[in-house]
Motif scaffolding. Structure first.
Motif, short mmCIF file in Angstrom:
data_model
loop_
_atom_site.label_atom_id
_atom_site.label_comp_id
_atom_site.label_asym_id
_atom_site.label_seq_id
_atom_site.Cartn_x
_atom_site.Cartn_y
_atom_site.Cartn_z
N ARG A 1 0.83 -1.21 0.00
CA ARG A 1 0.00 0.00 0.00
C ARG A 1 0.86 1.26 0.00
O ARG A 1 0.34 2.36 0.06
CB ARG A 1 -0.92 0.02 1.22
CG ARG A 1 -2.12 -0.89 1.06
CD ARG A 1 -3.03 -0.79 2.29
NE ARG A 1 -4.13 -1.73 2.19
CZ ARG A 1 -4.65 -2.38 3.23
NH1 ARG A 1 -4.16 -2.18 4.44
NH2 ARG A 1 -5.65 -3.22 3.07
N ASN A 2 2.18 1.08 -0.02
CA ASN A 2 3.06 2.25 -0.10
C ASN A 2 2.74 3.01 -1.39
O ASN A 2 2.52 2.41 -2.44
CB ASN A 2 4.53 1.81 -0.11
CG ASN A 2 5.48 2.96 0.18
OD1 ASN A 2 5.41 4.02 -0.45
ND2 ASN A 2 6.36 2.78 1.13
N LYS A 3 2.69 4.34 -1.31
CA LYS A 3 2.37 5.12 -2.51
C LYS A 3 3.51 5.10 -3.52
O LYS A 3 3.32 5.39 -4.70
CB LYS A 3 2.02 6.56 -2.12
CG LYS A 3 0.55 6.71 -1.73
CD LYS A 3 0.19 8.10 -1.32
CE LYS A 3 0.64 8.39 0.09
NZ LYS A 3 -0.10 7.74 1.15
N VAL A 4 4.72 4.80 -3.04
CA VAL A 4 5.84 4.59 -3.96
C VAL A 4 5.92 3.09 -4.24
O VAL A 4 6.27 2.31 -3.36
CB VAL A 4 7.15 5.11 -3.35
CG1 VAL A 4 8.32 4.83 -4.28
CG2 VAL A 4 7.05 6.61 -3.05
N LYS A 5 5.55 2.71 -5.45
CA LYS A 5 5.47 1.30 -5.80
C LYS A 5 6.56 0.97 -6.82
O LYS A 5 6.77 1.70 -7.78
CB LYS A 5 4.10 0.98 -6.40
CG LYS A 5 2.96 1.09 -5.39
CD LYS A 5 1.61 0.87 -6.03
CE LYS A 5 0.50 0.79 -5.02
NZ LYS A 5 0.29 2.03 -4.24
N THR B 1 6.86 -0.22 5.65
CA THR B 1 6.17 -0.92 4.56
C THR B 1 6.93 -0.65 3.27
O THR B 1 7.05 0.50 2.85
CB THR B 1 4.72 -0.41 4.43
OG1 THR B 1 4.05 -0.66 5.66
CG2 THR B 1 3.99 -1.12 3.28
N SER B 2 7.44 -1.69 2.64
CA SER B 2 8.36 -1.48 1.53
C SER B 2 7.65 -1.13 0.24
O SER B 2 6.42 -1.20 0.14
CB SER B 2 9.24 -2.72 1.33
OG SER B 2 8.81 -3.48 0.23
N THR B 3 8.44 -0.74 -0.74
CA THR B 3 7.92 -0.39 -2.06
C THR B 3 7.60 -1.63 -2.89
O THR B 3 7.03 -1.51 -3.97
CB THR B 3 8.98 0.42 -2.82
OG1 THR B 3 10.23 -0.27 -2.74
CG2 THR B 3 9.14 1.79 -2.19
#
Lengths: 385, 385
Positions: B44-48, B218-220
């Motif tokens: 769910r990280n905005k940086v994917k 939370t990771s990318t």
């Protein structure tokens, strides 16, 4: 350099025996007037210490004649008995000084969950009352007696046009002030009414203490008090007063950052281009509180991928293909991808600046933080505090 | 013990030269059917990362014939070029295996912000395709080739009534799965349709991976994939399948916790009596992510005041005069104040349980975490990862 710098204030700091170390642990500050205007801001933690609950009530009157502060015990999670201890402390200060208990603010700092040794504390109040003085030395004693894991006292002062602001603060860990830091007392001899004092304090604290985030741990005891004696006889312009108060608060905050637990780096994180200032603040705090970013700072590693990860976890809207990150002046990430060689960003010095641009609006915020070092782990695992 | 345990799957793990160390770094898993049903959950990280963006699209078809996973580079913050690399990887896998690129899921893990060495990666895919095998050894190779700071491979399997679930996972830091952990691949030979696979995966992941919080990061690249071959010919009851899938996921999560960066303590935090399960989860995560709590765990210090502080900072409603905290079975805080002597709580062993009751409703959640040790700081400051 302290709370005794403005006219109309006396202070003392003594060793009451609350701390096992025998160090100073009790501060008394008295406002001799003519005004007794006061304002205060308190922790937003839902678990509030007894002195916070007490002092919030006192501040509703907008008037404080004296403040008593102790280190060596937070008097938090101590139930009705703890609140009774705070009340008894205020009553004792009031009787010694000849004022009303409801005119006495109380602050405590130290271990959560333990009762205070009230015999020693009240005896310490009596001793401190006998040593009240308006000298700089007395101000320094007052600033020293609130220290816990702090290694140096933090004091600041500034003045203009015949009036002065002074203050001290303490806090080195469990330090992510939200409304206020662990403990700070500010004094001024400017002539202000309660609404002016309150507005100035909230504005200054928002711009300073609330931008410091050492470890995300908003404490149960955070309190900032502003006491106004009016003894200068000068009524400043509101904006001028707020600006100078902000200067004094910023000075104290920088001292808090410099003396944070285990600090080896002073890190300034600025987020621009968020939808709102609040979203910018949340994004900056996400970086400040992220252990992977903090350990990279400790290792002098310009690992901007961790900054991107942390910002991406914040409740802040942005498009990752527009994300810019600059570390110590080197634009390491541009439009969401690697730009300048990150090794060009030299983080070997003490100061690190991280600038993030989200390109999603005009919101902006800056947060001061520190790295996560072995000393932080050592200090916080080696003993209860 | 691995993804090759269910019928219909072959796997390989090879050293493609993506990692400088020369260790295995490329995994290929093929579903030989007859079914090619698949489900996936992503960060769910905005940086994917690019592979997350790609695999999300693939999973919208509900069908996956092969998954390729690499360690040694996250392919995150790599822009359109990074996405093109992922696409080219899927195209190459597709051509080697004779399937469509849109049937190939891609996962990557490693340093954020660097491009992958595509020559080595595609050569590695060709090598891996030549070594595909359904043996346990091939499954182990596949589990090993996704490791980064992991010290041991994590595999699990369970079976009943003629069908089997297998899986592996990796992740040791930047590990606070939200929808999924860093990388996990699950396989089954049970006969399921896409809706069943998807529902079971989401339910199992929520109950397991999403309750692990090593460091809030939370990771990318977080991804969990479930591939169903249907080769057992047996269609299980939905609840039965979900329950067994949850068991396999929990097994993997416990292995992730046990191998977390710098771990010396396995900490289980349960919050009861919150207004909702979600508020309970937020409160448990607030404790899991708080550095003062984590350093106290490292120091074997039952410092419940820090737990109270952390819970008080969570966006969770409760009355502090009703707060109960039990550590390793000792009720150290009752009704918001000290109860049993906290030193009775012996934290010298590896396992620590913290139970918090907010008495504000029926919400409940449990989070698994670790302590914050010198090794965590060392590992995360000493080099870029």
């Amino acid at each position: 350099m302290s709370v005794t710098a403005p006219k109309g204030f006396r202070a003392a700091g003594v060793a009451a025996g609350i701390k096992d170390s025998g160090n100073k642990d009790l501060t008394l500050v008295v406002n001799d007037g003519p005004l007794d205007v006061a304002a205060g801001v308190f922790t937003r933690n839902k678990v509030k210490a007894a002195p916070v609950l007490w002092s919030r009530q006192v501040l509703q009157t907008g008037r404080v004649r004296a403040a008593v502060l102790n280190s060596g015990g937070a008097n938090a999670c101590t139930g009705p008995e703890g609140f009774q201890d705070t009340h008894a402390t205020a009553e004792h200060v009031a009787s010694v000084l000849g004022v009303g208990a409801v005119e006495v603010a109380v602050c405590s700092t130290g271990l959560i969950g333990a009762r205070l040794p009230m015999d020693r504390l009240t005896e310490g109040v009596t001793t401190a009352a006998g040593r009240l003085d308006s000298s700089a030395e007395a101000g320094l004693d007052a600033a020293e007696a609130v220290m816990t894991t702090d290694t140096v006292p933090k004091q600041a002062q500034a003045g203009t046009n015949g009036w002065t602001i002074g203050g001290f603060a303490k806090g080195a860990g469990m330090c992510a002030p939200n409304m206020a830091t662990m403990l700070s007392l500010l004094t001024t001899d400017a002539v202000l009414d309660q609404a002016q004092a309150d507005a100035a304090l909230r504005q200054a604290v928002d711009a300073t203490f609330n931008t410091l985030d050492i470890d995300g741990g908003t404490s149960t005891n955070d309190t900032v008090l502003l006491l106004c004696s009016g003894a200068s006889g000068t009524a400043p312009d509101q904006d001028e007063f707020t600006a100078l108060l902000t200067t004094v608060c910023r000075d104290l905050v920088e001292q808090l950052q410099a003396d944070a637990e285990g600090v080896t780096k002073h890190v300034t994180i600025t987020v621009r281009g968020a939808a709102t200032d609040h979203e910018a603040l949340l994004a900056a705090k996400a970086v400040a509180e992220d252990n992977l970013c903090k350990t990279a700072f400790f290792g002098s590693d310009p690992n901007w991928g961790r900054v991107a990860m942390a910002v991406g976890n914040a409740p802040t809207d942005f498009d990752q293909s527009k994300l810019d990150i600059t570390i110590n002046g080197v634009e390491v990430c541009l439009a969401g991808t690697a730009a300048e060689d990150r090794h060009k960003a030299d983080l070997s010095g003490k100061d690190i600046t991280v600038e993030v641009d989200l390109h999603a609006g005009d919101g902006k915020a800056t947060v001061l933080t520190t790295d996560l070092s072995h000393s932080y782990v050592e200090e916080n695992s080696a003993y209860s505090s």
